[in-house]
Scaffold this active site. Structure first.
Site, PDB file in Angstrom:
ATOM      1  N   GLY A 295       0.814  -1.216   0.000  1.00 38.22           N
ATOM      2  CA  GLY A 295       0.000   0.000   0.000  1.00 38.22           C
ATOM      3  C   GLY A 295       0.839   1.254   0.000  1.00 38.22           C
TER       4      GLY A 295
ATOM      5  N   GLY B 284      -3.429  -6.917   2.669  1.00 40.44           N
ATOM      6  CA  GLY B 284      -2.700  -8.165   2.841  1.00 40.44           C
ATOM      7  C   GLY B 284      -3.030  -9.177   1.757  1.00 40.44           C
TER       8      GLY B 284
ATOM      9  CG  ASP C  32       3.357 -15.851  -1.047  1.00 38.34           C
ATOM     10  OD1 ASP C  32       4.475 -15.834  -0.510  1.00 38.34           O
ATOM     11  OD2 ASP C  32       2.901 -14.906  -1.718  1.00 38.34           O
TER      12      ASP C  32
ATOM     13  CG  HIS D 182      35.678   7.685   2.471  1.00 39.21           C
ATOM     14  ND1 HIS D 182      34.612   8.108   3.232  1.00 39.21           N
ATOM     15  CD2 HIS D 182      36.328   8.809   2.053  1.00 39.21           C
ATOM     16  CE1 HIS D 182      34.626   9.431   3.292  1.00 39.21           C
ATOM     17  NE2 HIS D 182      35.645   9.877   2.575  1.00 39.21           N
TER      18      HIS D 182
END
Length: 500
Positions: free
Chosen positions: A219, A306, A347, A479
């Site tokens: 979102g 979600g 998932d 650096h």
């Protein structure tokens, strides 16, 4: 000088026990026949296509079934990749509007060509999907385009995208069907005025007012895209904080940064109803704890509350695969379900719903099937919110460490004190390192900055090898680089930083 724990750990799966239920031995049996595969993968997303390629690389006859007709799953087609394309394009526009002049780059006007922006996004997606198909051919993975469902633990019926049907047999079948958008009661997503992340990636014009329901990663990323392009964005969140999984201190700085970018937040707020009658969308809101109702109007509403596992229509009940209350498939440490020969990754099982987690699951699962050892540590999966600045993290938050009762130390370093960040005029953000007080072992690292998603991986690698904050602090960093901020934060954890 502290001695870092850099010895390679034995390859083994370190899945949290709270995610596991079954602990029986690996089974390969069931079907036979000359047309039988060693591995069948249902789903061609990040977990599925990676599992298929790895299986083929290990010498296993492999078929991947994908219903979309293009590989890459939600992530590549309507998720991670197109959203990052739009995030980058919208950031370039925002920089041209607000930052170029201070760098001596001036022009009379700048405008958005939305069709061109969308075309660039689509080009990136198309190229990557073709690339995966090329990898399938290179590794001799058989690719079946269609919707697969179980006939038995060793047979999958596929309704092909061409309209036919075929049966694919496999000794081992991996479910990698990913997740889908979580719907909200009373909200019908039409992908025009009430959209999911899929519709938010394909709007044909810039909405004047956009309301985002849900202050999670997706979102905030999509809200950020349209806010940069000129939308008035309001984020409505039921919880008391944005991104509740984020470290509290970093989260507060992150919200302030988004508010400076003119994103508005309505926290502890519930969406009661949505009315799409007329030209605008009218939302009725009330405090999460109850109270007086208010209304909010928008041109487009993005539902981003979600995601849920996508297992519908697979026939899991037919073969007896067990799931939890959230619909996730229960697996053991080898990604095996309670049905011998049937596995699940990504998932559809417990753990972070992230593309890179699914990829790691896929590789480890196939390694187990091939008789090797796999390795996934869910506690060390990095998370990134790709706004600007980005927010990236790995390990535990300070709140989690406190809850565990562990004595700890915190080291912080602001990018305002980093030479490279100041030189490029992009110095908003902070690095936060959390280490165990007694051992100096790093427990969590949280970075808010430009390119935080790239910087976090030094911390991921360090934590995978059990490094201390002093190990990072005593490692020479080039650096000037942004990565020096992590070195300085590590120095601040066990001693004192130099440049602050």
């Amino acid at each position: 000088m502290a001695i870092g724990s850099l010895a390679r750990r034995k390859a083994s799966t370190i899945l949290s026990s709270r995610y596991l239920k079954y602990s029986f031995s690996l089974s390969r049996g069931y079907a036979s026949g000359s047309d039988e595969n060693d591995v069948v993968v249902i789903g061609g997303g990040p977990g599925g296509y990676v599992a298929a390629i790895k299986a083929a690389q290990l010498g296993l006859k492999t078929t991947c079934i994908e219903k979309r007709g293009t590989l890459g799953g939600t992530c590549l087609n309507v998720g991670c990749i197109p959203s990052k394309a739009l995030l980058h394009s919208s950031h370039m526009y925002h920089e041209a509007q607000h930052s170029f002049a201070s760098h001596g780059v001036k022009f009379s006007s700048v405008e958005v060509d939305l069709p061109a922006m969308m075309a660039q996004k689509d080009k990136a997606v198309a190229g990557l999907t073709r690339g995966i198909e090329g990898l399938f051919k290179k590794n001799k993975v058989n690719y079946v385009k269609g919707y697969g469902k179980f006939l038995s633990p060793s047979e999958v019926s596929v309704d092909t995208v061409e309209g036919g049907n075929t049966i694919v047999k496999g000794k081992n079948i991996i479910i990698a069907t990913g997740s889908d958008v979580k719907s909200l009661p009373g909200l019908t997503i039409d992908e025009k005025r009430i959209v999911s992340s899929t519709g938010a990636l394909a709007l044909t014009e810039i909405p004047k007012k956009l309301v985002v329901i849900g202050a999670g990663y997706i979102g905030l990323e999509m809200g950020s895209v349209w806010a940069r392009l000129g939308s008035e964005v309001t984020v409505v969140e039921f919880a008391s904080d944005i991104v509740p999984t984020m470290d509290g201190e970093v989260r507060k700085q992150f919200q302030r940064s988004l508010e400076k970018q003119k994103m508005k937040f309505m926290l502890k707020t519930k969406v009661v109803s949505v009315d799409t009658v007329g030209d605008s969308v009218k939302l009725t809101l009330e405090p999460a704890a109850g109270g007086e109702q208010t209304t909010l109007e928008a041109d487009v509403v993005l539902v981003s509350a979600g995601r849920v596992p996508f297992t519908s229509g697979l026939g899991l009940d037919k073969i007896g695969v067990e799931t939890d209350k959230a619909g996730r498939i229960l697996v053991n440490e080898r990604f095996a379900s309670n049905v011998p020969g049937v596995y699940a990754i990504g998932d559809v099982i417990p753990g972070p719903m992230l593309a890179h987690k699914a990829e790691e699951d896929g590789v480890a699962c196939v390694e187990f099937i091939a008789g090797k050892e796999g390795h996934v540590d869910y506690d060390l999966v990095p998370g990134v919110c790709y706004t600007h600045p980005e927010v990236a993290s790995v390990g535990k938050t300070e709140e989690q460490v406190k809850a565990l009762g562990v004595d700890y130390r915190v080291g912080k370093f602001p990018f305002l004190a980093n030479s490279r960040a100041k030189a490029i005029d992009d110095a908003e953000g902070i690095v936060k390192v959390i280490a165990e007080k007694g051992t100096d072992k790093i427990l969590g690292v949280h970075i808010m900055s430009s390119n935080a998603g790239e910087l976090i991986h030094e911390a991921v690698l360090a934590m995978n090898y059990g490094a201390s904050s002093e190990d990072i602090a005593r490692t020479c960093h080039a650096h000037p680089t942004m990565s020096e901020a992590l070195k300085e934060a590590a120095m601040a954890t066990y001693d004192k930083p130099i440049h602050m």
